[in-house]
Write a protein that holds these residues in place. Sequence first.
Motif, PDB file in Angstrom:
ATOM      1  N   LYS A 217      47.717  -4.409   4.402  1.00  0.00           N
ATOM      2  CA  LYS A 217      47.168  -5.755   4.602  1.00  0.00           C
ATOM      3  C   LYS A 217      45.751  -5.853   4.042  1.00  0.00           C
ATOM      4  O   LYS A 217      45.381  -6.854   3.430  1.00  0.00           O
ATOM      5  CB  LYS A 217      47.164  -6.105   6.090  1.00  0.00           C
ATOM      6  N   VAL A 218      44.974  -4.816   4.270  1.00  0.00           N
ATOM      7  CA  VAL A 218      43.595  -4.804   3.771  1.00  0.00           C
ATOM      8  C   VAL A 218      43.587  -4.800   2.252  1.00  0.00           C
ATOM      9  O   VAL A 218      42.840  -5.556   1.610  1.00  0.00           O
ATOM     10  CB  VAL A 218      42.833  -3.582   4.330  1.00  0.00           C
ATOM     11  N   LYS A 219      44.414  -3.950   1.652  1.00  0.00           N
ATOM     12  CA  LYS A 219      44.463  -3.870   0.188  1.00  0.00           C
ATOM     13  C   LYS A 219      44.856  -5.212  -0.422  1.00  0.00           C
ATOM     14  O   LYS A 219      44.239  -5.694  -1.374  1.00  0.00           O
ATOM     15  CB  LYS A 219      45.451  -2.783  -0.241  1.00  0.00           C
ATOM     16  N   THR A 220      45.897  -5.831   0.138  1.00  0.00           N
ATOM     17  CA  THR A 220      46.381  -7.108  -0.393  1.00  0.00           C
ATOM     18  C   THR A 220      45.334  -8.201  -0.234  1.00  0.00           C
ATOM     19  O   THR A 220      45.064  -8.976  -1.158  1.00  0.00           O
ATOM     20  CB  THR A 220      47.675  -7.530   0.328  1.00  0.00           C
ATOM     21  N   HIS A 221      44.705  -8.256   0.929  1.00  0.00           N
ATOM     22  CA  HIS A 221      43.729  -9.307   1.219  1.00  0.00           C
ATOM     23  C   HIS A 221      42.538  -9.240   0.275  1.00  0.00           C
ATOM     24  O   HIS A 221      42.124 -10.246  -0.296  1.00  0.00           O
ATOM     25  CB  HIS A 221      43.261  -9.178   2.671  1.00  0.00           C
ATOM     26  N   PHE A 222      41.999  -8.039   0.086  1.00  0.00           N
ATOM     27  CA  PHE A 222      40.781  -7.930  -0.713  1.00  0.00           C
ATOM     28  C   PHE A 222      41.051  -7.886  -2.208  1.00  0.00           C
ATOM     29  O   PHE A 222      40.140  -8.043  -3.008  1.00  0.00           O
ATOM     30  CB  PHE A 222      39.959  -6.723  -0.259  1.00  0.00           C
ATOM     31  N   ASP A 223      42.309  -7.698  -2.589  1.00  0.00           N
ATOM     32  CA  ASP A 223      42.660  -7.855  -4.001  1.00  0.00           C
ATOM     33  C   ASP A 223      42.625  -9.328  -4.403  1.00  0.00           C
ATOM     34  O   ASP A 223      42.395  -9.673  -5.565  1.00  0.00           O
ATOM     35  CB  ASP A 223      44.065  -7.298  -4.266  1.00  0.00           C
ATOM     36  N   LEU A 224      42.850 -10.224  -3.425  1.00  0.00           N
ATOM     37  CA  LEU A 224      42.929 -11.658  -3.710  1.00  0.00           C
ATOM     38  C   LEU A 224      41.611 -12.380  -3.462  1.00  0.00           C
ATOM     39  O   LEU A 224      41.473 -13.560  -3.769  1.00  0.00           O
ATOM     40  CB  LEU A 224      44.016 -12.302  -2.831  1.00  0.00           C
ATOM     41  N   LYS A 225      40.640 -11.688  -2.878  1.00  0.00           N
ATOM     42  CA  LYS A 225      39.406 -12.359  -2.460  1.00  0.00           C
ATOM     43  C   LYS A 225      38.197 -11.719  -3.127  1.00  0.00           C
ATOM     44  O   LYS A 225      38.090 -10.503  -3.217  1.00  0.00           O
ATOM     45  CB  LYS A 225      39.268 -12.243  -0.930  1.00  0.00           C
ATOM     46  N   LEU A 226      37.287 -12.579  -3.627  1.00  0.00           N
ATOM     47  CA  LEU A 226      36.046 -12.062  -4.180  1.00  0.00           C
ATOM     48  C   LEU A 226      35.176 -11.532  -3.039  1.00  0.00           C
ATOM     49  O   LEU A 226      35.184 -12.049  -1.927  1.00  0.00           O
ATOM     50  CB  LEU A 226      35.296 -13.162  -4.937  1.00  0.00           C
ATOM     51  N   GLY A 227      34.389 -10.539  -3.334  1.00  0.00           N
ATOM     52  CA  GLY A 227      33.539  -9.954  -2.295  1.00  0.00           C
ATOM     53  C   GLY A 227      34.047  -8.597  -1.882  1.00  0.00           C
ATOM     54  O   GLY A 227      35.222  -8.276  -2.073  1.00  0.00           O
TER      55      GLY A 227
END
Length: 547
Positions: A217-227
């Motif tokens: 979940k963390v990998k997917t979320h931060f792959d899609l979000k800047l920052g």
Amino acid sequence: MAEEVLFNIAGDIIKKLGSGVLQQIGLWWGVNDELEKLKSTLTTIQAVLLDAEEKSALNNQVKLWLGKLKEVVYDADDLLDDFSTEALRRQVMGGNKVSKEVCLFFSPSNRIVYGYKVGHKIKAIRERLDAIAKGRQDYPLDLLERFREAPLLSRGRDQTISYVGEEEVIGREDDRKAIVDLLLHSTTEDNVSVFPIVGMGGLGKTTLAQYVYNDEKVKTHFDLKLGSWILVTTRSEMVAKITGTLPHYPLEGLALDKSWSLFKKIVFKGEEPKSPNVKPIGEQIIKKCGGVPLAIKTIASILYFKETEGEWLRFLQDDLSNIAQNENGILPTLKLSYDHLSPHLKYCFAYCALFPKNYEIDVKTLIHQWIAHGFIELSNKSACIEDSGIEYFMDLCWRSFFQNVKRDGFGNIQSCTMHDLMHDLATLVAGKEISIMNSKEKSVDERVRHLKLDFRLDSSDIIPVVLSIPKKLRSFILPHQEFYDHDAIRIFSNFKQLRVCGMQDCRMTEVSNSIESLKHLRYLDVSKNSEIKALQILLQTYRICKC
């Protein structure tokens, strides 16, 4: 190493003195009587060493007595090593036997002259030991029974050991979910956010951070979000307040049921014990660990070798009775695991204090240095000593003395690190015998036997630094220097007892002939000295890659 290892060093010398090889050498040089007297004196002293080691913690006079004794014991070990090396040198000498005997008879090193000299040296050491032995009469010392040491895993209870790998996290699922939830639902607008995890040493903060990082979940979320997010692990709430952009996550000890799950994974391969009386004793034992995974794993590695209820109960009532787990109390619990190691494993672990904290240790190099110091004991004459060294390493790794083990593509072990608390333990048990010297230090304690320089020397510093270092060093590691060849001569000529010398990346162009005077030297690392053309000396181990 520390005073408590003196018992084992004395035992090793007694074993050498009783060996058939040394007795034959003694007969050849006419010093058997002196060797027998030395053995007798050492045996008498060793009998009360365990009690002396216990009392030295509270009695400074006993501690000083042990310090004097240790110096003589090391000198005895050096002399016996010199004795054996000289015998080996004579065995490998070439030439006609008769002409060689004639040549040797008229040389300073012929067997009569050499035997006479060695006999006097042995006698001098024995007389020093006798004087120290008489000194113990001032302190009432008793015979004590030592811990029953756990065998090596390969020679222990069975061959199917249950490892808890670093990728297998037990008891932290709720913490992982909580941190993941905080990360995914944070409303911060910072481009880079810092989220601290705070807890005492040994709780598994870094392991938990890696666990969170690998969450899908963390990998997917931060792959899609800047920052970006940075997870910081620390024992200090003050550090968390300074570095964090969000409130920190306080990591607590494992609950009793989670602690038991981790414990039984190691001791019983994940199953419940067959005897119903064992679990209540086990739960009392792990309560002493305060929910600290590192402490639980080290205690479990001790209990793995204890099969009866009586052994478990004695461990609880005797070994753990005076240990209370708190912020500063985990080290005594970790030391229990050290106390139950075999003598040679104790040497191997304590030696690791020579590496700085957070240092990535090259395991092959470590094992070769263990071998050079004689820390590895072969299980049988046909065994490969490097394989035995790997056994030692894996045993210590299973007991959580090492972590973060890396392997190459073929599965061969390459490197590892030590938990900082385990490094603290290694430093504690090594005492004054191992030191890492930094640029601010002007001298080295005379009791130091293993030294690493943690700074770059200028050529003008060579002589004053070398002169400030005790001449009885057994290990000298001074990597990444910029030496002239005559600087190396000064180093080699000053430390006659060296077993291990590391001069990696020192801009050397040749290895001085003066190194041939180092009779005890068995390991030389001159790797990354690209100007060196050839080595013409015989040693147990060279490391000369990138030369």
